[in-house]
Design a protein around this motif. Structure first.
Motif, PDB file in Angstrom:
ATOM      1  N   LEU A 295       0.835  -1.203   0.000  1.00 36.25           N
ATOM      2  CA  LEU A 295       0.000   0.000   0.000  1.00 36.25           C
ATOM      3  C   LEU A 295       0.869   1.252   0.000  1.00 36.25           C
ATOM      4  N   LYS A 296       0.254   2.336  -0.411  1.00 37.88           N
ATOM      5  CA  LYS A 296       0.914   3.641  -0.291  1.00 37.88           C
ATOM      6  C   LYS A 296      -0.142   4.599   0.208  1.00 37.88           C
ATOM      7  N   ASP A 297       0.190   5.354   1.261  1.00 38.48           N
ATOM      8  CA  ASP A 297      -0.749   6.300   1.868  1.00 38.48           C
ATOM      9  C   ASP A 297      -2.062   5.597   2.234  1.00 38.48           C
ATOM     10  N   GLY A 298      -1.947   4.381   2.725  1.00 38.82           N
ATOM     11  CA  GLY A 298      -3.116   3.656   3.213  1.00 38.82           C
ATOM     12  C   GLY A 298      -3.957   2.984   2.143  1.00 38.82           C
TER      13      GLY A 298
ATOM     14  N   GLU B 153       2.897  -1.053   4.168  1.00 40.89           N
ATOM     15  CA  GLU B 153       2.765   0.353   3.817  1.00 40.89           C
ATOM     16  C   GLU B 153       4.113   0.830   3.294  1.00 40.89           C
TER      17      GLU B 153
ATOM     18  N   SER C  92       7.102   3.151   2.432  1.00 42.22           N
ATOM     19  CA  SER C  92       7.576   4.382   3.049  1.00 42.22           C
ATOM     20  C   SER C  92       8.902   4.776   2.425  1.00 42.22           C
TER      21      SER C  92
END
Length: 833
Positions: free
Chosen positions: A584-587, A627, A629
RNA sequence: GCCUGGGUGGUGGAACUGGUAGACACCCGAGACUUAAAAUCUCGUAAUCUUCGGAUUGUGCGGGUUCAAUUCCCGCCCCAGGUACCA
């Protein structure tokens, strides 16, 4: 050799070349060694790898390298799920052949995977669109045909108007196409099916053998999908007509309460029953309305229950009562027999329907508590159907029985008159494998006007997909219009005949590729018994949860079908399954439309393959979502640099020793480092073996590196040996995760042989024994102090010290000590009040 | 509705058979080095209070078992995934 500055790209290219030149990951059948087959789901060659791929393949690579170092003969292959619709779409867009686009993408993606340093045996690479590959599945199909496992049927099918093809039930998600989200329509078509339902029982039963090896939720999803329910098939005579209606019911115990009958709009008897109805036009309109309703609306929860009386009755076989036959919108042709005996008092849907149309209710199951009082559930008082267990009432000779026993008793009673038998019903349908697509494996059959369906003789395989085909701008397959493909002669009689123009569902290819990997260059058979006998099953399969039903169920079925046609000896393909979480990215899920896609290539060129692999494995345990980062990968790079600098600083003093070889510490610092070194081996090994907890395994190595930094200046004369051993341990343990850097550091220590060929370190119990341990002191369960004590100090001594601690004394002052609990080398709890 | 997971600091996540909650890392803060910045190194970092010794609270909520509960039991809430007029 001087290390110099850490340059990931240079180090990684160097070792990738070295591994390739030495054939480091090439394996053969070797009965002297235990085998381990680790497999990641092969990718569709869309052109670019994404973070999900990197995660999937990095997990697999750690497993492969770890097992290999543990002494297993590890099969770790890679290939391409190369047939499929995107290639056709791209071909339309670029006016080329789908093969051109596909092979180009394969070349690009192969290079990207190689840049990540995965330990594949590239000699075994396969692409499912190559005739050498699909030839064999054409052969499987002929065998299935011979065995009656494949058959042709004309029936309503799921049709995707956008993909211009039919879809299997498994490929329809909430009424939408699994691939393009278009609304799926129903269309009558003649199609090829595989009898997966013949294996429903075995597919269900064998899930038990996968317990522990597969995630519980995947097992459950498969169980639900197969959807076995026990019940009975009952036959009702139609009044004044020479017809019968069969129903499947899980509640034969409620038969005395069946007051009407509901049938699906598609039920074959509808036309016959309503032929002479005075309101025939009204009925036809009602039926047409239901049939034309799209799947979503028809399946909606809040769809009002509606029906229409056919004008005919059937007879309840036990009560003799007339049961009006209704056509009802909630009855599905696709489940059971498409007809339901309606028991309004004990089924919620029938209850609502009966209330709406004023049909009679009859209580036949009485709650046990009520029954004890001699009363019976009053029909008029019912606010909802009573669906719980109870005692039979109003049920002739069966009254007074508990409803579970009654199920069997009533069916047995009917059995004598041929009107009922116990039956098992499945939700699972046969697998429609025909696709009206070009870019797939041709189905090897011929249609002869005289002989009918004729299989293509085996010696004429493969039926080649024409290389000169021109894809059509309307998206339809070009095959039916290609005369040189379609026109052929009947293999049986020699007459002019037509070739099948449908191709296989692409799940056909992915259902057996793992077997082909065992023997990928075999030209005389799909794979030898010797190769599959040695390598199968896959010991560890790794991929996304999205394949929990489709691919995994089809593969399980294929394995059993190929077993029964004599190709293989396995019952199940995948002994252990790991479903990795999404990246995921940014949720949210990474997607082009959200513009939050992180391109692996840019990460690799910036931080290197090792740092990318390290971060993705460190950030989260494999089964959880991850996630992404940007700071996180920097942290990973920082740690690798830190390890690199440590070795660089000590380079001149390091010796080419094995991990955990240092065993005679003279200083406290050396003892402490030795403890940490062995403890790290213990933890990393345990974490990888238990559930593949790479995140904590990496954390343990980080702690070891931190410890080396903290202690390196206090080691005195122990320094060279202690540090050499600890560094050897650290790079060995980390090598499955960050193989290039570790190889380089291993070489810098003076080792000549590749780290990839080293054996996994072991730890010594004696190193894990500490002279002094920290004991925690609690008063009434709350921590009030701690102290150091010799290892295995006597209970009495420990108790005395604990009671004497200043802060402890404060809390027991004025109280009576009731009890003191001592957990050796851990804790003292003083109970006082 | 049913089935399966899961709720822990500002964030990702640790916690082996019940035994110091928050390992490891990110972020943030302070200091050292530097002309400066980056990099690096050291220290701090759950909240509240504090006489700086420590105290109180804290693992979704409410109960329970236990000397001791993130962990075991009961009841609930929320989130994610699967599935469904399934007869």
């Amino acid at each position: 050799m001087a290390l110099g500055k850490y340059d990931p790209e240079a180090v990684e290219r160097k070792w990738q070349q070295t591994w390739q030149d030495s054939g480091c990951f090439e394996v053969e059948v070797d009965s002297a060694k235990p085998k381990y087959y680790v497999l990641e789901m092969f990718p569709y060659p869309s052109g670019k790898i994404h973070m999900g791929h990197v995660r999937n393949y990095s997990i697999g690579d750690v497993v492969a390298r770890f097992k290999s170092m543990q002494g297993f003969n590890v099969l770790h292959p890679m290939g391409w799920d190369a047939f499929g619709l995107p290639a056709e779409n791209a071909a339309i867009k670029n006016s080329t052949h789908p093969a051109t686009w596909t092979y180009q993408n394969i070349a690009e993606m192969r290079e990207q995977l190689q840049r990540l340093g995965y330990s594949y045996d590239w000699r075994r690479e396969i692409a499912s669109c190559r005739p050498e590959y699909y030839k064999w599945e054409q052969k499987f199909f002929l065998k299935f045909l011979e065995k009656g496992l494949a058959y042709r049927k004309d029936s309503p099918q799921n049709w995707c108007p956008s993909c211009n093809t039919v879809l299997a039930n498994e490929q329809v998600e909430e009424g939408l196409c699994w691939r393009c989200d278009s609304e799926v329509e129903q269309k009558d078509m003649e199609q090829w099916f595989l009898r997966i339902t013949d294996y429903a029982d075995e597919l269900l039963a064998d899930l038990e053998s996968l317990e522990g090896g597969w995630p519980e939720r995947v097992l459950n999803m498969q169980r639900n999908w197969i959807g076995r329910s026990y019940g009975a098939e009952l036959t009702f005579k139609v009044k004044d007509m020479d017809q019968t209606v069969s129903v499947f019911t899980t509640r034969p115990d409620t038969l005395f309460g069946a007051t009407f009958m509901s049938v699906a709009a598609e039920h074959p008897l509808v036309e016959t029953l309503t032929a002479d109805a005075p309101n025939k036009a009204e009925i036809d309109a009602f039926v047409a309305n239901i049939r034309n309703m799209d799947r979503i609306k028809r399946g909606a929860d809040d769809l009002e229950k509606e029906g229409i009386f056919t004008g005919k009755y059937c007879v309840n076989p036990v009560t003799g009562a007339d049961m009006p036959i209704y056509i009802a919108n909630f009855v599905l042709m696709g489940y059971g027999t498409g007809a339901v005996m309606a028991v309004p008092a004990h089924d919620q849907r029938d209850f609502e329907f009966a209330r709406k149309y004023g049909l009679p209710l009859k209580t036949v199951i009485n709650p046990a508590e009520l029954d004890a009082t001699g009363e019976v559930l009053a029909e008029a008082d019912l606010q909802a159907a009573y669906t719980d267990p109870g005692i039979l009432v109003n049920s002739g000779d069966f009254s007074g029985m508990d409803n579970e026993s009654a199920k069997k008793a009533i069916v047995e009673h009917l059995d004598s008159s041929g009107l009922g038998t116990m039956a098992v019903n499945y939700r699972l349908r046969d697998w429609n494998v025909s696709r009206q697509r070009f870019w797939g494996a041709p189905i090897p059959v011929i249609y002869c006007p005289d002989c009918g369906v004729v299989p293509v003789p085996e010696d004429q395989l493969p039926v080649l997909l024409p290389e000169n085909a021109q894809v059509r701008s309307d998206g339809k397959s070009p095959l039916p219009a290609m005369e040189e493909f379609v026109n052929c002669t009947c293999p049986a009689c020699g007459a002019a005949a037509r070739r099948e123009t449908d191709t296989f569902d692409t799940f056909f290819e992915s259902s057996w590729y793992y077997m082909r990997y065992c023997d990928p260059r075999n030209e005389s058979e799909p794979f030898s018994q010797e190769a599959t006998g040695y390598w199968m099953n896959v010991d560890q399969y790794i991929g996304g949860i999205e394949h929990a039903i489709l691919h995994l169920l089809y593969s399980r079925f294929f394995t059993k079908a190929l077993r029964d046609t004599g190709f293989i000896k396995a019952d199940e393909p995948f002994a252990n399954l790991l479903t990795q979480g999404m990246v995921l990215k940014d949720g949210g899920k990474m997607s082009k439309s959200k513009g939050n896609v992180v391109d692996p290539n840019s990460m690799i060129s910036r931080y290197g393959a090792d740092a990318t692999r390290l971060f993705i494995l460190f950030a989260s345990p494999p089964v959880k979502e991850l996630e992404w980062s940007d700071q996180g990968i920097e942290g990973a790079f920082r740690f690798l640099s830190r390890l690199w600098r440590l070795v660089e600083e000590l380079e001149d003093r390091l010796e080419a020793v094995r991990p955990t070889s240092f065993n005679d510490p003279q200083t406290d610092a050396a003892r402490q480092l030795r403890f940490k070194e062995h403890d790290t081996v213990r933890r990393v090994t345990r974490d990888i073996e238990n559930e593949f907890q790479f995140n904590t395994a990496i954390a343990a190595v980080m702690e070891l590196v931190n410890e080396m930094y903290a202690l390196k200046d206090e080691l005195a004369d122990d320094a060279p040996k202690a540090l050499s051993s600890a560094i050897a341990t650290a790079v060995t343990l980390l090598s499955p995760v960050a193989p290039h850097l570790c190889e380089e550091l291993w070489a810098a220590m003076g080792h000549a042989e590749s780290l990839a060929r080293q054996s996994w370190p072991t730890f010594a119990e004696d190193a894990l024994v500490k002279d002094e341990v920290t004991l925690v002191v609690q008063v009434n369960g709350k921590v009030r102090g701690k102290f150091e004590a010799p290892n295995d100090a006597p209970k009495d001594d420990v108790e005395k010290i604990a009671l004497g601690l200043e802060n402890v004394a404060k809390f027991i002052e004025g109280k009576t000590v009731r009890k003191v609990i001592v957990i050796p080398n851990k804790l003292v709890n003083i109970v006082a009040n």
